[in-house]
Design an enzyme around this catalytic site. Structure first.
Site, PDB file in Angstrom:
ATOM      1  CB  SER B 148      38.570  40.786  34.544  1.00  0.00           C
ATOM      2  OG  SER B 148      37.432  40.293  33.884  1.00  0.00           O
ATOM      3  NE  ARG B 209      27.160  44.026  37.023  1.00  0.00           N
ATOM      4  CZ  ARG B 209      28.476  44.183  37.028  1.00  0.00           C
ATOM      5  NH1 ARG B 209      29.172  43.931  35.943  1.00  0.00           N
ATOM      6  NH2 ARG B 209      29.106  44.592  38.102  1.00  0.00           N
ATOM      7  CG  ASP B 290      37.808  32.838  36.934  1.00  0.00           C
ATOM      8  OD1 ASP B 290      36.707  32.831  36.366  1.00  0.00           O
ATOM      9  OD2 ASP B 290      38.662  33.723  36.743  1.00  0.00           O
ATOM     10  CG  HIS B 320      36.126  36.412  36.706  1.00  0.00           C
ATOM     11  ND1 HIS B 320      37.207  36.013  35.958  1.00  0.00           N
ATOM     12  CD2 HIS B 320      35.837  37.677  36.315  1.00  0.00           C
ATOM     13  CE1 HIS B 320      37.553  37.003  35.131  1.00  0.00           C
ATOM     14  NE2 HIS B 320      36.744  38.018  35.334  1.00  0.00           N
ATOM     15  CG  ASP B 321      33.313  39.116  41.412  1.00  0.00           C
ATOM     16  OD1 ASP B 321      33.738  39.619  40.354  1.00  0.00           O
ATOM     17  OD2 ASP B 321      32.154  39.320  41.844  1.00  0.00           O
TER      18      ASP B 321
END
Lengths: 343, 343
Positions: B148, B209, B290, B320-321
């Site tokens: 990332s 968040r 992603d 993405h995780d």
């Protein structure tokens, strides 16, 4: 049916005669009716004012047209409201939804405050439309063409009032919201609530709209338009995409109310129609890059509907906004879906 | 090199001897050094404290490991900090990044306040790492493994300090941010600024968040986990996905600072490294779903890098995780990428 008679006590409609070779103005009613419905989340029946537009060839059959949560009854320009409507490209004399053949009926969405209820459901909107049909003396509509939230309300209408509907045309909307889309809308509502609670509601509503905007387009389209580096201005760096977002956020604040936004956004996430209850022929139209309404959900809907349905897919970089952007690819699909409707 | 000597004036490291058949504790330094760098957006050189972890087999070669903006130096547990690190699954004795063979060096990201600058760049982080290498007497690192934002800093490090780097391993990060991801982060920063300006920063940081979280996963994964209807609670409807978002939002507020979040989020969007300047062999690892770092951007990066690069793609619903979730599929790729590193 006689529009002039049905319009009482509405304002006098425009000239209804088709008497000369030159095209006469369309019959146009842009007015409001009080109707009675029983909201899903309310405490019994309420009377509510429904603002509507009903325009097109005098005496022609009626097609309901409804768009997204930020759309209004002015789907097309009319003698009563000259500005281009939100679907001007598809509605008009000679266009896909041809006002020489049909009359378009559209309403401003009700919100929770209108209903004196904590929330408003897609069923409430469908029931308000059905009650408006009663009030206007329209026994049956040839088609319900709904896009985005309008497609959800179309499904609710077809499930609840199918006996008065000929055809459902649902664009970029399914029987239930996708949890990813719900997640993004939940954050949007969180921002607006934060703004309401801390007296910064305009900035909050702008941010919520900006966030929504990022979900209406595909990454591909945003990527192509907003490549390029940051620029330092007014004390911080600005990325190219921020100018676009802020412009649209600000514009939205000028025309939309925060509480109404909360109610209609929530209404999308509360939407849940059993596809089997829809026993009206349907055309579903999806957009391949739509990140809010994945094609998989439209396939599931098609398979489970209680009547034959066609699923048409438009490849587009415009994502969910495809129904507002892909004029030329959409028009023939709408024409085909509405082929047997009309005068 | 001698770890104990290099550590002065750091706290005394754990036992460095590998003297018994039973595994001795790894050499571990978890400390801070003051280094001098010239920030990209600052006004000349500044002295800045860099908090780092350096742990692994005594005397073994060093591999830098850096994660996303919310990760810290504790990539793995250590004798100085027993809690599992953010990449515990990949780092440890016998794991893909094998602490029997290498030592891992990781830092807490610098933010703009640390630099007395309006913004912090990925180059600043790379320069701080290079300065830390000097301070610790490390001439060369075998590999930089970054995920990332860590991948962005890895690219910046490879471009600026390639002569002291053996291999770049970049996961879920490219030479520039994608404008769609930038759009979502711009809204996140807008929410946090709204909170700072209106004294509701905790709620704002939580919402930012939450929004970030929706972009870290694929729609497929979110859709599978959070199907189901709304529940009326505490005066409004709650959707299943909201509980997950709010839990993580609240947890983040407890461990992160709003201004730091603004600076590091912005740093991602200011990131811009010329791939041609990277003349170090690289392994790029991408995650097919992603939505922040599309594979197309990794392909473009691979083609333009100034040295041979491999692109590995992991099919995953975690988006993405993926670098935090796909332990088993990732480990062999990391092992392969690091095959020639180590003692």
């Amino acid at each position: 049916m006689n529009v002039a008679a049905a319009s009482e006590p509405d304002p006098k409609p425009a000239d209804l005669r088709r008497s000369t070779p030159a095209r006469a103005p369309f019959a146009c009613l842009r007015a409001a009716r009080r109707v009675r419905i029983t909201p899903r989340y309310g405490e019994g029946a309420v009377e509510v004012e429904v603002r509507y537009l009903w325009t097109g060839a005098p005496g022609a059959p009626t097609v309901i047209v409804q768009g997204g949560i930020s759309a209004d009854r002015d789907a097309c320009s009319s003698t009563e409201h000259a500005a281009p409507g939100w679907w001007e490209s598809q509605i008009g004399a000679g266009r896909a939804i041809d006002l020489d053949d049909v009359r378009v009926l559209a309403i401003d969405w009700l919100d929770a405050d209108d209903l004196h209820a904590p929330s408003v459901s897609s069923e409430d909107q469908a029931d308000a439309l059905a009650a408006l049909l009663d009030a206007l003396g329209i026994a049956r509509v040839e088609a319900f063409v709904g896009a985005s939230y309008g497609a959800m309300v179309g499904l609710a209408f077809a499930a609840r009032h199918g006996e008065r509907l000929g055809k459902l045309v649902a664009l970029a909307g399914a029987h239930r919201p996708h949890p990813f889309a719900t997640a993004q809308r939940a954050v949007q509502r969180g921002i607006v609530r934060l703004g309401l609670e801390n007296r910064c509601v305009d900035d909050a509503l702008s941010l919520a709209r900006q966030l929504a905007l990022t979900t209406y387009r595909s990454g591909e389209e945003i990527g192509r338009r907003f490549a390029g580096g940051a620029e330092y201005r007014d004390g911080r760096f600005r990325l190219p995409v921020e100018g676009w977002l802020e412009h649209h956020g600000k514009r939205f604040v000028g025309r939309f109310d925060a509480r109404r936004y909360l109610a209609l956004s929530e209404s999308i996430d509360l939407h849940d129609v059993d596809p089997k209850a829809v026993r009206v022929p349907a055309t579903l139209i999806g957009f391949a890059s739509d990140r809010l309404v994945p094609l998989a959900d439209l396939c599931a809907l098609q398979q489970r509907l209680g009547a034959p349905a066609t699923l048409e897919v438009i490849e587009t970089p415009y994502g969910h906004d495809g129904f507002l952007k892909e004029h030329e690819r959409l028009a023939p699909l709408l024409r085909e879906a509405l082929r047997d409707c009309g005068a």
